[in-house]
Design a protein around this motif. Structure first.
Motif, mmCIF file in Angstrom:
data_model
loop_
_atom_site.group_PDB
_atom_site.id
_atom_site.type_symbol
_atom_site.label_atom_id
_atom_site.label_comp_id
_atom_site.label_asym_id
_atom_site.label_seq_id
_atom_site.Cartn_x
_atom_site.Cartn_y
_atom_site.Cartn_z
ATOM 1 N N GLY A 117 0.710 -1.189 -0.128
ATOM 2 C CA GLY A 117 0.163 -0.110 -0.007
ATOM 3 C C GLY A 117 0.929 1.175 -0.088
ATOM 4 N N ALA A 118 1.862 1.382 0.971
ATOM 5 C CA ALA A 118 2.671 2.555 1.106
ATOM 6 C C ALA A 118 3.545 2.907 -0.246
ATOM 7 C CB ALA A 118 3.815 2.297 2.126
ATOM 8 N N PHE A 209 -4.267 8.196 7.114
ATOM 9 C CA PHE A 209 -3.112 7.247 7.312
ATOM 10 C C PHE A 209 -3.044 6.789 5.753
ATOM 11 C CE2 PHE A 209 -1.056 3.270 7.562
ATOM 12 C CZ PHE A 209 -0.112 3.484 8.743
ATOM 13 N N HIS A 210 -1.711 6.781 5.480
ATOM 14 C CA HIS A 210 -1.434 6.582 3.942
ATOM 15 C C HIS A 210 -0.173 5.735 3.833
ATOM 16 C CE1 HIS A 210 -4.487 8.935 2.387
ATOM 17 N NE2 HIS A 210 -4.093 10.292 3.081
ATOM 18 N N GLU A 284 -8.625 9.401 1.763
ATOM 19 C CA GLU A 284 -9.394 8.043 2.104
ATOM 20 C C GLU A 284 -10.788 8.389 2.250
ATOM 21 O OE1 GLU A 284 -7.334 6.108 5.694
ATOM 22 O OE2 GLU A 284 -6.765 8.186 5.712
ATOM 23 N N GLU A 289 -7.270 3.722 9.641
ATOM 24 C CA GLU A 289 -6.657 4.143 10.889
ATOM 25 C C GLU A 289 -6.948 5.234 11.835
ATOM 26 O OE1 GLU A 289 -4.896 1.349 11.489
ATOM 27 O OE2 GLU A 289 -4.565 0.479 9.493
ATOM 28 N N ASP A 317 -7.035 7.070 -1.830
ATOM 29 C CA ASP A 317 -6.568 5.871 -1.053
ATOM 30 C C ASP A 317 -7.634 4.927 -0.796
ATOM 31 O OD1 ASP A 317 -5.338 4.139 0.340
ATOM 32 O OD2 ASP A 317 -3.950 5.509 1.461
ATOM 33 N N ILE A 319 -6.873 1.756 -0.123
ATOM 34 C CA ILE A 319 -6.031 0.442 0.099
ATOM 35 C C ILE A 319 -6.834 -0.393 1.076
ATOM 36 C CG2 ILE A 319 -4.095 -0.201 1.645
ATOM 37 C CD1 ILE A 319 -2.861 2.424 -0.135
ATOM 38 N N GLN A 320 -7.489 0.525 1.981
ATOM 39 C CA GLN A 320 -8.229 -0.189 3.100
ATOM 40 C C GLN A 320 -9.770 -0.262 2.925
ATOM 41 O OE1 GLN A 320 -8.480 -0.759 8.059
ATOM 42 N NE2 GLN A 320 -6.872 0.631 7.182
ATOM 43 N N LYS A 346 -3.924 -4.315 -0.254
ATOM 44 C CA LYS A 346 -4.606 -5.176 0.798
ATOM 45 C C LYS A 346 -5.100 -6.504 0.209
ATOM 46 C CE LYS A 346 -4.574 -2.015 4.767
ATOM 47 N NZ LYS A 346 -4.029 -2.066 5.905
HETATM 48 N N1 PMP Z 1 -3.244 3.606 3.245
HETATM 49 C C1 PMP Z 1 -4.247 3.208 4.104
HETATM 50 C C2 PMP Z 1 -5.562 3.731 3.890
HETATM 51 C C3 PMP Z 1 -3.915 2.224 4.870
HETATM 52 O O1 PMP Z 1 -5.003 1.728 5.613
HETATM 53 C C4 PMP Z 1 -2.671 1.513 4.919
HETATM 54 C C5 PMP Z 1 -2.359 0.373 5.807
HETATM 55 N N2 PMP Z 1 -3.158 0.279 7.054
HETATM 56 C C6 PMP Z 1 -1.691 1.863 3.856
HETATM 57 C C7 PMP Z 1 -2.306 2.900 2.976
HETATM 58 C C8 PMP Z 1 -0.586 1.537 4.017
HETATM 59 O O2 PMP Z 1 -0.323 -0.013 3.428
HETATM 60 P P1 PMP Z 1 0.678 -1.280 3.620
HETATM 61 O O3 PMP Z 1 0.869 -1.253 4.874
HETATM 62 O O4 PMP Z 1 0.411 -2.286 2.511
HETATM 63 O O5 PMP Z 1 1.776 -0.351 3.214
#
Ligand code: PMP
Length: 525
Positions: A117-118, A209-210, A284, A289, A317, A319-320, A346
């Motif tokens: 994700g990061a 949270f990213h 997001e 988070e 974002d 990702i979550q 994820k």
């Molecule tokens: N963005 C969001 C919205 C997340 O929730 C997360 C992980 N909790 C990330 C980025 C980072 O992802 P990763 O842990 O796979 O690097």
């Protein structure tokens, strides 16, 4: 026998040990993790953390496991960089079809692969900056061209010299000779060059949270994670979520202009042009988070308008919140948020592979990016094929998985709301959408029980409650990264009624403990 030396995250594992949570799980399926007791018998634990959100389809989904085996057994190439990857295109096609369905009118998106994700966030940010620098280059090429056109027009007698130089700082007299006009062009160029190096301006939301890599971390709000590393990346401007006016003012405050010299109605004229300084806004649609907070449709519409006027790309974002977790494939679909970029991660790896993708609106995409960006493992054959299968499973039967996420989520939320109604002194809020849920407990830093009070003051109460739930009720849970009073609930779509009742029983006990300040079960579960 001495305990084996821990080489991997010994401090963290030790801390988990003080809560009885340094458990080694040996098997997993659906929402259950198993550990072995002293007699070697399997003990099932209901997993509500769900790989911190990577397990929409649960642990070891049988179809994904058998597909993974098939890929390995048939010698499917995992590492074949610099070749044609039709499976990657198929993932792109499937995601485009979904975006087109959920956000009608969206233009096509190109797809770029990353590993986490990061990394996906950093790739998006890097592309935003690449795009900005190329826009800057185009602007300066235009300005140079226009200056040349103006000079030729003056020399050729088709344009008069400028009589208004007020846009240049300082008292610059209007030129009366061609030499003075040359000096004016030099002053304009100097003025522009001084501004060309203005650092890019990125925006993110408070509580965001990213990710935790040096670049993505700059966009993660919580100073506990970010502060020590703030000098390693771009300074990000955090604005309050759901406050479009605050964002609009912040954007206006960063406006920087340069000067263009154009021939207007037969006269050379100084014209202000916006320098592309604003590089991107990351959001997001539902902050995970940061404590399960949703953006409103009104805010989504306003940031789209504001960003369009200053050509600021919106990076969404997901990702979550994506991959169907909230009852639609994209949480953005609930609020009509049309991103210039979408980032997924994820659950994209089906709970087995590690993969993330960055979808970039084609009209903003810079193909040259492909020549300056790569990673050994990104778009590898195994993860990409697993991602394709994962999307197929989610999309099967008209998206039954999304309906199930919505229905299961409502059932869990219903149960939690009943609990909140029974224990209003203990439960402050229950919120979420689909299977992205948080239960917020009342602050216990003034609690009468010393155990509860001290744990709350240390920001560890949810760990202590989690410890109790694990040891007494065989339920695994945890906090969100930035809200120590919140219990997060992110199970897979397989969560059964029976498991929801198990949750109710465990959480009811937790509420009783907090209401009666009875810490004994926390210490001796
Ligand atoms: N963005 C969001 C919205 C997340 O929730 C997360 C992980 N909790 C990330 C980025 C980072 O992802 P990763 O842990 O796979 O690097």
């Amino acid at each position: 026998m001495n305990a084996p030396i821990r080489y991997a995250e010994a401090l963290l594992t030790g801390m988990l040990g003080t809560f009885g949570l340094d458990i080694e799980y040996v098997r997993a399926e659906k929402n259950t993790l198993y550990y072995l007791d002293e007699d070697g018998a399997e003990v099932p634990v209901l997993d509500l953390i769900g790989g911190w959100g990577s397990l929409m389809l649960g642990h070891n989904h049988p179809e994904i496991v058998s597909y993974a085996k098939e890929l390995l057994d048939t010698g499917w190439p995992t590492h074949s960089q610099h070749s044609s990857h039709p499976v990657a295109d198929q993932v792109g096609a499937a995601l485009n079809q979904i975006i087109g369905r959920e956000l009608p009118g969206a233009e096509p998106y190109t797809i770029t692969f990353a590993n986490s994700g990061a990394e996906g966030i950093e790739t998006a940010v890097k592309h935003c900056e690449f795009d900005r620098v190329l826009r800057l280059k185009t602007l300066f090429e235009e300005i140079e061209w226009n200056a040349d056109v103006a000079l030729k027009a003056v020399l050729g007698g088709s344009a008069a010299l400028p009589d208004d130089t007020s846009l240049l700082p300082g008292e610059v007299p209007a030129p009366t000779t061609i030499e003075e006009f040359g000096a004016l062009l030099g002053a304009v160029a100097e003025h522009n060059i001084a501004r060309a190096g203005t650092s890019p301006v990125f925006f993110a939301l408070e509580r965001a949270f990213h990710g935790k890599l040096v670049g993505s971390l700059q966009f993660t709000f919580n100073p506990i994670f970010r502060a020590a590393f703030a000098s390693l990346g771009p300074a990000v401007n955090f604005v309050p979520p759901n406050d479009a006016e605050a964002f609009e003012s912040a954007v206006a405050a960063h406006r920087v202009t340069v000067l263009d010299v154009q021939v207007v109605d037969g006269k050379v004229t100084l014209v202000e042009r916006d320098l592309p300084v604003i590089a991107g806004l990351i959001v997001e649609p539902i902050q995970g988070e940061g404590g399960i907070h949703a953006l409103t449709a009104e805010f989504a519409a306003r940031i789209r308008q504001i960003c369009d006027t200053v050509q600021c790309p919106i990076v969404v974002d997901e990702i979550q919140s994506g991959m169907g977790r909230t009852g639609k494939f994209l949480a953005s679909s609930h609020i009509g948020l049309l991103g210039d970029y979408f980032v997924l991660g994820k659950s994209l790896g089906g709970g087995i592979a590690k993969s993330s993708v960055i979808l970039i609106r084609q009209s903003r995409y810079r193909p040259e990016f492909e020549l300056v960006h790569s990673s050994t493992f990104a778009k590898d054959g195994f993860s990409t094929a697993i991602a394709r299968r994962t999307i197929e499973i989610l999309e099967a039967d008209d998206g039954a998985a999304y309906d199930r996420a919505a229905e299961r989520g409502e059932r869990i939320l219903g149960m939690l709301r009943e609990l909140a109604a029974e224990f209003p002194d203990v439960v402050v809020d229950v919120r979420g959408k689909g299977l992205l849920i948080g239960v917020e407990f009342a602050d216990q830093s003034q609690a009468s029980s010393p155990v509860i009070r001290e744990k709350a003051r240390a920001g560890l109460l949810v760990f202590q409650l989690g410890s109790y739930l694990e040891l007494a009720h065989h339920i695994r849970t945890g906090p969100t990264a930035s809200v120590p009073t919140m219990l997060r609930i992110e199970p897979s779509i397989h969560i059964s009624d029976q498991e929801i009742e198990q949750m109710r029983t465990g959480l009811t006990e937790v509420c009783r403990i907090l209401r009666h300040q009875d810490a004994l079960p926390l210490v001796y579960p």
